[in-house]
Design a protein around this motif. Structure first.
Motif, short mmCIF file in Angstrom:
data_model
loop_
_atom_site.label_atom_id
_atom_site.label_comp_id
_atom_site.label_asym_id
_atom_site.label_seq_id
_atom_site.Cartn_x
_atom_site.Cartn_y
_atom_site.Cartn_z
N SER A 429 0.84 -1.20 0.00
CA SER A 429 0.00 0.00 0.00
C SER A 429 0.87 1.25 0.00
O SER A 429 2.03 1.21 0.44
CB SER A 429 -0.91 0.01 1.23
N PRO A 430 0.33 2.38 -0.49
CA PRO A 430 1.09 3.64 -0.42
C PRO A 430 1.50 4.01 0.99
O PRO A 430 2.54 4.65 1.19
CB PRO A 430 0.11 4.67 -1.00
N ILE A 431 0.70 3.61 1.99
CA ILE A 431 1.04 3.91 3.38
C ILE A 431 2.31 3.17 3.78
O ILE A 431 3.19 3.72 4.45
CB ILE A 431 -0.14 3.53 4.30
N GLN A 432 2.42 1.89 3.38
CA GLN A 432 3.65 1.15 3.66
C GLN A 432 4.84 1.75 2.94
O GLN A 432 5.93 1.91 3.51
CB GLN A 432 3.49 -0.32 3.23
N PHE A 433 4.62 2.07 1.66
CA PHE A 433 5.72 2.57 0.83
C PHE A 433 6.28 3.89 1.37
O PHE A 433 7.48 4.17 1.24
CB PHE A 433 5.22 2.77 -0.60
N ALA A 434 5.43 4.69 1.99
CA ALA A 434 5.86 6.00 2.48
C ALA A 434 6.54 5.94 3.84
O ALA A 434 7.04 6.95 4.32
CB ALA A 434 4.66 6.95 2.55
N ASN A 435 6.57 4.76 4.44
CA ASN A 435 7.15 4.62 5.78
C ASN A 435 8.63 4.26 5.68
O ASN A 435 9.02 3.29 5.01
CB ASN A 435 6.40 3.53 6.55
N GLY A 440 13.28 -2.15 6.26
CA GLY A 440 13.62 -3.03 7.37
C GLY A 440 12.67 -4.21 7.46
O GLY A 440 13.08 -5.32 7.84
N VAL A 441 11.39 -3.99 7.12
CA VAL A 441 10.42 -5.09 7.10
C VAL A 441 10.82 -6.13 6.05
O VAL A 441 10.74 -7.35 6.30
CB VAL A 441 9.01 -4.55 6.83
N ILE A 442 11.25 -5.67 4.89
CA ILE A 442 11.69 -6.58 3.83
C ILE A 442 12.91 -7.38 4.29
O ILE A 442 12.98 -8.61 4.10
CB ILE A 442 12.02 -5.80 2.54
N ASP A 443 13.86 -6.69 4.91
CA ASP A 443 15.06 -7.38 5.40
C ASP A 443 14.69 -8.46 6.40
O ASP A 443 15.22 -9.59 6.35
CB ASP A 443 16.01 -6.37 6.06
N PHE A 476 12.48 3.83 -3.66
CA PHE A 476 12.71 2.93 -4.80
C PHE A 476 14.15 2.42 -4.80
O PHE A 476 14.40 1.23 -5.01
CB PHE A 476 12.41 3.66 -6.11
N GLN A 477 15.08 3.29 -4.57
CA GLN A 477 16.49 2.88 -4.58
C GLN A 477 16.79 1.92 -3.44
O GLN A 477 17.56 0.96 -3.61
CB GLN A 477 17.39 4.11 -4.51
N ALA A 478 16.18 2.16 -2.28
CA ALA A 478 16.41 1.28 -1.13
C ALA A 478 15.88 -0.13 -1.40
O ALA A 478 16.54 -1.13 -1.07
CB ALA A 478 15.74 1.87 0.11
N LEU A 479 14.72 -0.22 -2.02
CA LEU A 479 14.14 -1.54 -2.32
C LEU A 479 14.92 -2.24 -3.42
O LEU A 479 15.20 -3.45 -3.34
CB LEU A 479 12.67 -1.38 -2.71
N LYS A 480 15.27 -1.48 -4.46
CA LYS A 480 15.99 -2.10 -5.58
C LYS A 480 17.38 -2.53 -5.14
O LYS A 480 17.93 -3.50 -5.66
CB LYS A 480 16.07 -1.11 -6.75
N GLY A 481 17.94 -1.80 -4.17
CA GLY A 481 19.25 -2.17 -3.65
C GLY A 481 19.23 -3.51 -2.92
O GLY A 481 20.29 -4.12 -2.71
N ARG A 482 18.04 -3.98 -2.54
CA ARG A 482 17.91 -5.28 -1.89
C ARG A 482 17.64 -6.39 -2.90
O ARG A 482 17.37 -7.53 -2.52
CB ARG A 482 16.80 -5.22 -0.84
#
Length: 738
Positions: A429-435, A440-443, A476-482
């Motif tokens: 959700s956009p709410i998750q994406f904006a946090n 850290g949740v993905i990690d 976007f960069q943080a997620l793609k970096g994972r």
């Protein structure tokens, strides 16, 4: 002054007055010094705080202060001899004070503080004048003497104050008080005339996030643009007001066609959902609309607005970005949703939710290459609850972060147990994406499950671009970096910008099912749009997935248009983890497409009791399924094809229908007039029968004013025998009554 000769300068005027003051001063020890009085009057004129004037018996000027003379069209010499009335505009109809100036002068009446508008002034100039008639010793009328002051500033302030009381200072629209007064006046008149009036409440979705991200000045600028768009869409057909915050109200007199109202609501939602440019930032919001119509949904303004508010609450509670019409069951629905919110909190805390997985299939090989994780809630008392109902509840109750975190954790844990390399896709959700905590949740989910990061695909909607900021790009960069995959979900349902496809590192575009529906029909342009999306994705090195494919003709079209992946019932519905493991046991699952050959009008399966009217008889029947053009009904036996009925859906909704096929107790019927969308996936009649007409037919209508008595009553004795038997009273040996 007896001869009322004109004075061409101030000194001459005051010399004459001075001599009269001196001659008429009483013989007292301490009297007014004529010279001091003259100086005071002269200083008053020169200060321009006020001015003096006089006329002869014919109403022509004999004196006027020089300072005001220049405002009224020239110097005092140019104005002397002109009619006093000619210096001022004839006022608009309704301004009684200024309209009586000629009358006052003609009747030789004393007057005070009469406001008049200067005729020759380049800028708007309002003057307040006072005067009294002057007579000689014999009582003969000689003319008027008077004074005046400039009240332009005060009048403007008064008008501004009045405008602020009736209009919104930010947008220029009517405000809440103004609209409430106008709505009540309109409804009062319409009750006497038995006319209809619709009210729309419009609430902006995600506006608070724009305010919080870009600041209140940007939010104010956005609201101004929203007001402009509303005025453009509504046009001359209605009145638009701003209630406050991000809420707007629209009044539409003499409009009760729900097809027209639904189309207008859709246009409003579409227009307000287009991107905005605010202070150099690109912003995207949405809108939800609730509608109520008088006299069906309320007779007073208070009742009608309350009904529209309940409809708006339903629209927002069922996914936002949609419209709803008021219905009588919404009060109970609002209470049900409140109880569901409490139950949802418990379900998340107690781990009572589940994930189901819908296959994402390679359109060429028919081999499953991934699964989309879908949250399922099996309520202990109410059974399966639709995600379309509980996901918006989670968003409103600030539960979406907790729910989303659980879904990612569980999906990664399940996918780690799958044989092979199939990916798992999870909605974000956009709410998750904006946090900031989201990476850290993905990690944590990947670390706990041991799932390879390239097997996790995050599906992100265009809502994340509602305010393009540095924080968006950083996420976007943080997620793609994972090394996780990113998919743009529901592409085409918002107002897509090619610019963010260039900058956001997506791996896949998901084509919304709205482009697939009707794509095989003659004249449809959807196929061309899908072709363009595929070409764009290929140019950017992205995969494509078409969602919601259900029929074989849709599937063939999608495959011929080179869409790489397909998701929908044509391959499989969402399955449990256990069923998935059984089919993926060898590390590969191949599914052959199957389903209906062609798409037909959506039919809503249901078990809905309604009334069916034939001649003088009313039958109780059940609707098994319903579409815009017809329905399958159950409840009457052996009805001939061609028989005409009136279907009573309740709340004044009557639809004329003809039986097109008949088999025992089941009949297929076709409506004479198509039904329209109710904004929530359901259907309703375009128009309703006025409650006034229902009352005149002898039926009680609780919504009508107190004291309204039906004029006629149905005489039961006059009814003939029923033409058809119901399933309840039919047996094979019982003949149908003639």
């Amino acid at each position: 002054m007896e001869n009322a000769e004109p004075f061409h300068d101030t000194r001459g005027f005051f010399d004459k007055i001075g001599s009269r003051i001196g001659s008429q001063a009483p013989a007292v020890a301490h009297h007014i010094n004529p010279t001091d009085a003259l100086l005071l009057l002269q200083n008053y004129e020169e200060s321009e705080q006020g001015w003096f004037w006089s006329t002869d018996a014919a109403g022509n000027l004999t004196y006027i202060t020089e300072a005001i003379a220049s405002v009224l069209g020239g110097g005092s010499r140019a104005l002397l001899g002109k009619s006093m009335v000619s210096l001022f505009h004839k006022t608009a109809e309704g301004d009684a004070g200024s309209r009586t100036l000629p009358f006052i002068l003609t009747k030789k009446m004393k007057f005070n503080s009469l406001e008049v508008k200067a005729a020759a002034s380049q800028d708007e100039c309002w003057l307040s004048i006072s005067g009294r008639p002057h007579h000689d010793r014999s009582g003969n009328f000689l003319g008027f003497r008077g004074s005046g002051i400039d009240v332009t500033a005060q009048r403007r302030l008064s008008l501004d104050t009045a405008r602020l009381a009736m209009f919104d200072s930010l947008t220029g629209l009517a405000n809440r008080a103004s609209m409430a007064k106008k709505l009540e006046t309109t409804l009062t008149a319409y009750r006497q005339q038995k006319r209809t009036c619709a009210v729309m409440l419009v609430d902006l979705d995600r506006f608070k996030q724009i305010n919080d991200t870009l600041g209140h000045p940007a939010g104010d600028a956005l609201l101004k643009q929203v007001a402009e768009r509303l005025l453009k869409v509504v046009g001359q057909g209605g009145e638009v007001c701003r209630l406050g915050g991000d809420e707007f109200q629209i009044m539409l007199p003499d409009c009760d066609d729900r097809g027209i109202l639904g189309d207008l609501a859709s246009k409003i939602i579409g227009s307000l959902s287009q991107p905005y440019s605010v202070e150099g930032n690109r912003c995207i919001i949405g809108a939800s609309v609730g509608m109520a119509i008088s006299p069906f949904d309320g007779l007073t303004s208070e009742d009608l607005v309350k009904s529209a508010d309940l409809a708006l609450y339903e629209a927002k509670g069922n996914g936002r970005g949609r419209f709803r019409f008021y219905s009588k069951d919404m009060q109970q629905s609002a209470e049900d949703r409140r109880l569901l919110e409490e139950d949802l909190r418990d379900a998340i805390a107690q781990g009572a939710l589940e994930l189901a997985y819908q296959p994402i299939v390679n359109a060429k090989s028919n081999i499953v290459e991934g699964f989309e994780a879908l949250v399922r809630w099996n309520h202990p008392e109410r059974g399966h609850i639709s995600p379309g109902l509980f996901i918006p509840i989670a968003e409103d109750a600030n539960l979406i972060w907790e729910l989303g975190e659980w879904a990612i954790r569980q999906a990664c844990a399940d996918a780690a147990k799958w044989p092979g390399k199939a990916r798992v896709a999870v909605n974000v959700s956009p709410i998750q994406f904006a946090n900031d905590l989201f990476p850290g949740v993905i990690d944590a989910a990947l670390g706990a499950s041991g799932l390879a990061s390239e097997r996790l695909e995050l599906e992100i909607t265009e809502g994340v671009f509602m305010a393009e900021t540095n924080e968006t790009n950083a996420m976007f960069q943080a997620l793609k970096g994972r090394n996780v995959r990113l998919a743009l979900d529901d592409f085409g349902t918002g107002y897509s910008s090619l610019s963010y496809l260039q900058t956001a590192p997506f791996d896949k575009i998901k084509i919304d099912q709205s482009f697939v529906r009707g794509a095989t029909e003659p004249g449809s342009r959807n196929g061309a749009i899908i072709t363009a999306i595929v070409a764009l994705a290929e140019a950017l090195g992205m995969d494509t997935t078409a969602e919601g494919i259900e029929t074989l003709d849709e599937f063939e079209l999608i495959r011929n248009l080179q869409v790489s992946h397909v998701q929908g019932f044509v391959y499989s519905k969402a399955v449990s983890q256990q069923v998935l493991l059984e089919n993926l046991e060898d590390g590969q699952w191949k599914i052959e497409p199957s389903g209906p050959a062609h798409h037909r009008n959506d039919r809503l399966s249901m078990y809905r009791k309604v009334r069916m009217i034939h001649e003088n008889h009313v039958y109780s029947i059940v609707i098994r399924n319903l579409s815009v053009t017809g329905a399958l009904i159950d409840g009457l036996y052996d009805v001939p094809v061609g028989t005409k009925f009136v279907i009573d859906f309740g709340e004044g909704q009557l639809a004329l229908a003809t039986v097109t096929r008949s088999n025992g107790s089941l009949q297929g019927i076709q409506f004479e007039t198509r039904l329209v969308s109710d904004g929530n996936g359901g259907l309703c009649t375009s128009r309703r029968v006025s409650p006034y007409l229902i009352a005149e037919a002898g039926l009680d209508v609780p919504n009508l004013p107190a004291g309204y008595v039906p004029t006629t009553k149905i005489e039961r004795d006059s009814l003939s025998l029923p033409a058809f038997s119901t399933v309840a009273d039919w047996t094979p040996t019982k003949a149908r009554p003639k």
